[in-house]
Design a protein around this motif. Structure first.
Motif, PDB file in Angstrom:
ATOM      1  N   LYS A   4      87.442  81.874   8.474  1.00  0.00           N
ATOM      2  CA  LYS A   4      88.118  81.080   9.509  1.00  0.00           C
ATOM      3  C   LYS A   4      89.454  81.677   9.885  1.00  0.00           C
ATOM      4  O   LYS A   4      89.966  81.473  10.971  1.00  0.00           O
ATOM      5  N   LYS A  31      72.758  84.199   1.224  1.00  0.00           N
ATOM      6  CA  LYS A  31      73.291  83.167   2.111  1.00  0.00           C
ATOM      7  C   LYS A  31      73.151  81.796   1.458  1.00  0.00           C
ATOM      8  O   LYS A  31      74.093  81.014   1.431  1.00  0.00           O
ATOM      9  N   GLU A  79      76.363  79.423   0.250  1.00  0.00           N
ATOM     10  CA  GLU A  79      76.514  78.160   0.969  1.00  0.00           C
ATOM     11  C   GLU A  79      76.421  76.963   0.033  1.00  0.00           C
ATOM     12  O   GLU A  79      77.135  75.976   0.200  1.00  0.00           O
ATOM     13  N   LYS A 103      75.867  85.133   8.079  1.00  0.00           N
ATOM     14  CA  LYS A 103      74.720  85.525   8.898  1.00  0.00           C
ATOM     15  C   LYS A 103      73.913  86.582   8.137  1.00  0.00           C
ATOM     16  O   LYS A 103      74.454  87.358   7.343  1.00  0.00           O
ATOM     17  N   LYS A 120      83.690  80.753   7.211  1.00  0.00           N
ATOM     18  CA  LYS A 120      83.279  80.009   8.409  1.00  0.00           C
ATOM     19  C   LYS A 120      81.760  79.948   8.443  1.00  0.00           C
ATOM     20  O   LYS A 120      81.179  78.895   8.554  1.00  0.00           O
ATOM     21  N   ASP A 121      81.117  81.117   8.411  1.00  0.00           N
ATOM     22  CA  ASP A 121      79.652  81.112   8.380  1.00  0.00           C
ATOM     23  C   ASP A 121      79.129  82.400   7.762  1.00  0.00           C
ATOM     24  O   ASP A 121      79.845  83.379   7.613  1.00  0.00           O
TER      25      ASP A 121
END
Lengths: 522, 289, 314
Positions: free
Chosen positions: A163, A126, A130, A151, A148-149
């Motif tokens: 997205k 992660k 990022e 986890k 988008k993200d």
């Protein structure tokens, strides 16, 4: 001064000639470097190459030399397949795509450790992705802009939401810039970290004496058991191609990167040397700046494309080691269309197109040439001769390499030479760069704008069906060929010469190589 | 300083104009040099007569060809006739090298005279200027020139002038420093002769010989400078042929077709030999009895 | 005393010289087009990325302002950070200077080893065949382009005539350096020895034909001793003069030789930095180069005056 001086002169010339005479290698064919027997462990090798790496900061660095080194240290979740057309599991062992096609669940390979012995977990993944994404359009982050993200439900699972539907996603994840580093850079700042990066790759950081050598050492914690076979790799910067070749022949180097084209055949028949030409994604073009009026005329561009005898260039500059390009996309990229109708040499057609254009009597044009770049100099002179036949007078404008880039990017040129090699196993990066005027490169710095082509490009990014995408990319290639927005010149292989004691060396179409597969026979 | 002294300059400064015409044909070095250089120049001038091939026409189907009746020295990597490129290239290189020497010679000699004769403030300023010029890296300079004026002969002239006057200034200054203490000069000054006259009539003719001798090797250095610029892609630009470009192009083929670099290299050496012989001969001739 | 005053004066005068040089080079390299950001980014350059790098490197300010910042840094002993390598310029320079100094020193030594015996031979057998042969050497030698000579030597001694020397590279340890640097040093030596032979021969001839030799002979001193004492002194004077005058040319020649023999020296650093527009490094190397040249010229002049009584200071 009578007789002796000329005699001395003669003797000296003879010595010089004798030194040169021994030059071309002969003798029996060199051994094959392919898979020959079982891999042996141990050995140090030296790779001689033509330019110095800039930095190990994978998030922000763009030059190939840096990339090919840091890839030995830091690895991504998936990696490009040997044929360049797809990706295969690497640090992740599998991935599941949700029916909505916007959620990717990666299952990490168990037991992967960093070179400092710490286990790799989803937190590291992660953090790494990022960080890269955060560089935005300054670094490689733009390729992660669909994310988008991220986890991390458990240490072995990573879930990434996009997205919007994004077909090139898996190829983007396999980009070297998305390689995995320890969470929070192991407590250092990014700058400090990248002076001695730590990763899961087959090799770990040794030392770097700028301008001289960069040394990597074997990573004992590597997840592929038994690999790497080599103990140490030294990357040596040797800019002069003759010197590089002589170092290979003299045993100081085991791999010579990019020997000159004219030496390829000699090296093939040199005993003890393997000369390999690997399939590549390298495509060479001539850019035509549409801000210069004659080049905005499609008939002029088509005429220029028809007037260039690509085979003659391949024969005299590449010494036969290449093939004419029929598309701005290379054959090793997914959705390349072998039937793409890129214009080929046809002098009659060239003249016909000129007659149809607004400049039937020709016009003067300037061609940018990089100073000291031998290939560019030869190609430019060939263009001078060939375009003269359709009334176009080419003057050469040699500039040093720094200026060459700047001028092209600022549209201060008329004709310019350029090339592309793929970074990912997906056409999107290249296509966007080449034909979308609103993207950073303004259509490969030509200002080419065909709304249909732009639409197809955007649609293809959201299309997941292979046949659907193929259809779109075929249309894009066909239209680009008709519009002749650049002269598609040729595809050429990656050339490497190495000792025949070296085995397992393979260069991927994206230009990189996996040094963990390489071994030396003793 | 007295560099020129160490170079074998004259101890006795006697006027000896007229000796030149008397003895030149008896000085073997000079004669040999003139013959060699003369042959090279003559061949280049007679290029259209000696060859019917164009130096720029590319024959991409016959690259790197061996010598034949049509191409006495073979063809290069773009199929161009090497022999005609040598001849036409010679025109360019010889012209550029000879012309490039003139301005530095004139400027350097003048400044050297002023610096050596007047000394003090002039000397200090000029010598500091020498230091500055010498310390600027030549390659930064030439790249700047290439941008402002475009690559090619013009930038070469300007760069060489900017940097080349220094050697002449130093040589002349050194000579004058020694020469001006000679008795007959002191006498002339005491007699009230004007500085200008002393310099031009009495000092210059004797000291300028060193500069002329140096000029011969300077031409050689200029040819080499042009060749080295070609190595970096900043020299005379294609399609104009020149020896430097030929050596630079051939450099990529040193291990396969070494003759591409060697032939122009040998021609450069022969031309340099001729020039140096002339220089040596002049030094002999202009030395007093 | 008057000599010390001269040296002091020259050193003080060197400061504006260096200032002038760095000023000229700074403005030249900044005003010439070519953007280091774009060179670094290559095909991947976008206006945003370029602007970001410009900000990071302080290139978004006006050129005079940049020069002022540069000046302040230099006066504090800071030569800035290389744009490309992202390490301090000073460390790059100190890393590479030894290589170039080795090359120049080794090359100079070899050239003396080659030139001295030949010049002595020629001078003592003036106008006979040996003399003619030796006089031919400079004439031929001056015409060889150094990079061509370098590659020929590599081909011959590094490869074909028995792999006597490593092909390029700097080597490890003192002995390693001697071995690896032999061919490049030889190339340098062959380049300067023509000039050296010529001037050594001329000065030796002068000594041999001069008054004190005749006097010494008449006093019964052996020719050897005469030669040794006076000739040697003049030889040193000539050598110092020739080398001193040519130092700038020498440093320039090392650029090409470093390229051919893959030597990580300062010449190569300079050239690459110019092409990449790595401003801090160009400035730093210019300063170092300038200091070297100024000091060598000064040393040459002083040494010369020490050895040659005919020269006087104004």
């Amino acid at each position: 001064m009578k007789v002796t001086a000329p005699v001395v002169l003669l003797v000296m010339c003879l010595v010089a000639l004798a030194a040169g005479c021994g030059g071309s290698g002969g003798g029996s064919s060199g051994g094959s470097g392919g898979s020959a027997g079982t891999p042996q462990h141990g050995g140090n090798i030296t790779i001689g190459w033509s330019a110095e790496p800039q930095s190990m900061d994978k998030e922000n660095v763009f030059d190939n030399q840096s990339i090919w080194v840091l890839e030995q240290i830091m690895e991504p979740l998936y990696t490009v397949s040997p044929d360049g057309k797809s990706v295969k599991p690497w640090l992740a062992k599998s991935v599941t795509l949700s029916p909505s096609k916007t959620t990717y669940t990666f299952h990490l390979r168990p037991g992967v450790e960093f070179s400092n012995g710490k286990k790799m977990t989803s937190a590291d993944v992660k953090f790494s992705i990022e960080q890269t994404k955060a560089t935005g359009s300054q670094g490689w982050g733009y390729l992660d802009s669909a994310i988008k993200d991220i986890k991390t439900p458990d240490p072995e699972t990573v879930v990434i939401d996009t997205k919007y539907k994004w077909a090139p996603f898996m190829a983007d994840i396999a980009l070297f810039a998305n390689g995995i580093v320890p969470n929070h850079y192991g407590g250092e700042t990014a700058k400090e970290f990248y002076t001695h990066p730590v990763g899961t790759g087959p090799f770990m950081w040794g030392h770097w004496t700028h301008g001289q050598e960069l040394v990597l050492k074997r990573n004992p914690h590597y997840w592929q058991k038994g690999k790497p076979y080599l103990d140490q790799i030294t990357f040596l910067t040797v800019t002069d191609t003759n010197t590089r070749q002589l170092q290979l022949q003299g045993g100081q180097e085991q791999i010579d990167q990019f020997p000159d084209w004219q030496t390829v055949n000699t090296l093939k028949s040199t005993p003890g040397i393997t000369m390999s030409l690997f399939n590549s994604t390298r495509t060479d073009y001539t850019m035509m700046n549409e801000r210069y009026a004659p080049l905005a005329d499609v008939h002029v561009r088509r005429a220029i494309s028809y007037a260039i005898d690509r085979n003659a260039i391949i024969k005299s500059v590449l010494f036969g080691h290449g093939q004419p390009a029929n598309s701005f996309m290379p054959p090793q990229v997914p959705f390349y269309d072998p039937k793409s109708p890129g214009l080929q040499y046809n002098l009659a057609q060239a003249k016909a197109e000129m007659a149809k254009s607004k400049f039937p009597n020709g016009f003067p044009v300037q061609m940018l040439v990089g100073a000291g770049v031998a290939d560019e100099k030869s190609i430019a002179q060939i263009y001078q001769q060939e375009l003269a036949k359709i009334g176009i007078k080419v003057t050469l404008k040699p500039v040093d390499p720094s200026v060459e880039f700047s001028d092209e990017q600022e549209f201060k040129y008329q004709l310019g030479l350029s090339y592309w090699t793929m970074d990912i196993a997906d056409p999107d990066e290249l296509v966007t760069f080449a034909v979308v005027p609103s993207a950073g490169a303004k259509s490969f710095y030509t200002d080419y704008n065909n709304p249909d082509v732009v639409n197809w490009t955007h649609t293809a990014e959201k299309t997941f069906s292979a046949s659907g995408r193929q259809d779109l990319y075929s249309k894009i290639q066909a239209q680009a060929a008709q519009d002749a927005f650049m002269v598609f010149m040729y595809y050429s292989p990656y050339r490497y010469a190495y000792t025949n004691k070296l085995h397992g060396f393979f260069v991927y179409p994206t230009g990189n190589f996996h040094m963990e597969d390489v071994w030396l026979s003793h | 300083m007295a560099i020129a002294v160490a170079e074998g300059a004259v101890d006795e400064v006697a006027e000896h104009r007229g000796g030149f015409r008397r003895r030149w044909y008896r000085t073997p070095a000079f004669v040999a040099g003139v013959l060699i250089l003369g042959t090279v120049v003559a061949m280049c001038v007679a290029a259209p007569v000696l060859t019917s091939q164009s130096p720029t026409h590319q024959d991409l189907n016959h690259i790197l060809a061996s010598p034949s009746a049509k191409h006495p020295l073979g063809t290069d990597q773009l199929g161009r006739d090497v022999f005609s490129r040598i001849l036409y290239g010679g025109r360019v290189d010889l012209r550029v090298a000879f012309l490039a020497v003139l301005l530095p010679f004139i400027i350097g000699t003048t400044l050297g005279c002023v610096s050596g004769y007047y000394g003090r403030f002039y000397d200090t300023t000029i010598m500091r200027l020498v230091d500055v010029v010498v310390a600027i890296p030549v390659y930064v300079l030439i790249i700047a020139m290439v941008f402002v004026l475009g690559p090619g002969a013009r930038s070469i002239y300007i760069a060489i002038t900017f940097v080349g006057w220094v050697s002449y200034a130093r040589i002349i200054r050194g000579e004058i420093l020694v020469a001006k203490r000679q008795e007959y000069i002191l006498a002339a000054r005491a007699a009230g002769f004007r500085d200008g006259r002393i310099i031009t009539r009495h000092l210059l003719p004797n000291v300028v010989t060193q500069a002329i001798v140096y000029a011969m090797s300077d031409i050689v250095l200029d040819i080499l400078f042009i060749v080295t610029l070609g190595y970096f892609g900043l020299g005379i630009q294609p399609p104009v042929p020149d020896w430097g470009g030929m050596i630079a192009d051939g450099q990529a083929f040193l291990t396969t077709n070494w003759e591409l670099s060697t032939i122009p290299g040998v021609v450069v050496v022969i031309t340099a030999l001729g020039l140096s012989l002339i220089g040596d001969g002049l030094a002999d001739l202009l030395r007093p009895e | 005393m008057d000599r010390f005053a001269y040296i002091l004066r020259r050193l003080v005068q060197a400061i504006p010289v260096l200032f002038g040089v760095t000023l000229i080079v700074f403005f030249m390299i900044h005003l010439v087009p070519g953007d280091p950001a774009r060179t670094m980014l290559g095909v991947h350059a976008t206006p945003k990325r370029v602007a970001a790098l410009h900000r990071e490197w302080g290139l978004d300010r006006s050129v005079p302002e940049q020069y002022w910042i540069y000046l302040k840094r230099v006066l504090h002993g800071n030569l800035g950070t290389s744009l490309f390598y992202r390490v301090s310029t000073a460390s790059l320079i100190t890393g590479r200077l030894p290589v170039t100094l080795w090359l120049i020193a080794y090359g100079t030594l070899l050239s003396i080893v080659i030139a001295l015996p030949l010049a002595t031979l020629a001078a003592t057998r003036k106008d006979r065949p040996a003399d003619q042969a030796v006089r031919a050497v400079p004439l031929v030698g001056l015409g060889f382009p150094p990079f061509w000579l370098g590659i020929m030597l590599l081909l011959a001694f590094g490869l074909h005539l028995g792999r006597l020397f490593p092909v390029g590279g700097y080597g490890n340890g003192f002995v390693g350096h001697l071995h690896s640097m032999f061919l490049p040093a030889l190339t340098v030596a062959l380049g300067i020895s023509p000039l050296l032979i010529r001037s050594l021969r001329a000065s030796l001839l002068q000594v041999l034909e001069s008054d004190y030799v005749t006097t010494a002979r008449s006093k019964g001193l052996s020719e050897r001793r005469v030669l040794a004492r006076h000739a040697l002194r003049n030889a040193v004077v000539s050598t110092v003069a020739v080398l001193g005058v040519n130092i700038a040319f020498l440093i320039g020649a090392t650029v090409v030789i470093e390229q051919v023999f893959a030597l990580p020296g300062i010449g190569q650093l300079m050239l690459n930095s110019i092409f990449q527009r790595d401003f801090p490094v160009v400035q730093g190397v210019t300063l170092v180069f300038g200091i070297m040249v100024v000091l060598v010229y000064l040393a040459t002049d002083v040494l010369h005056s020490l050895l040659d009584p005919r020269v006087r200071f104004d």
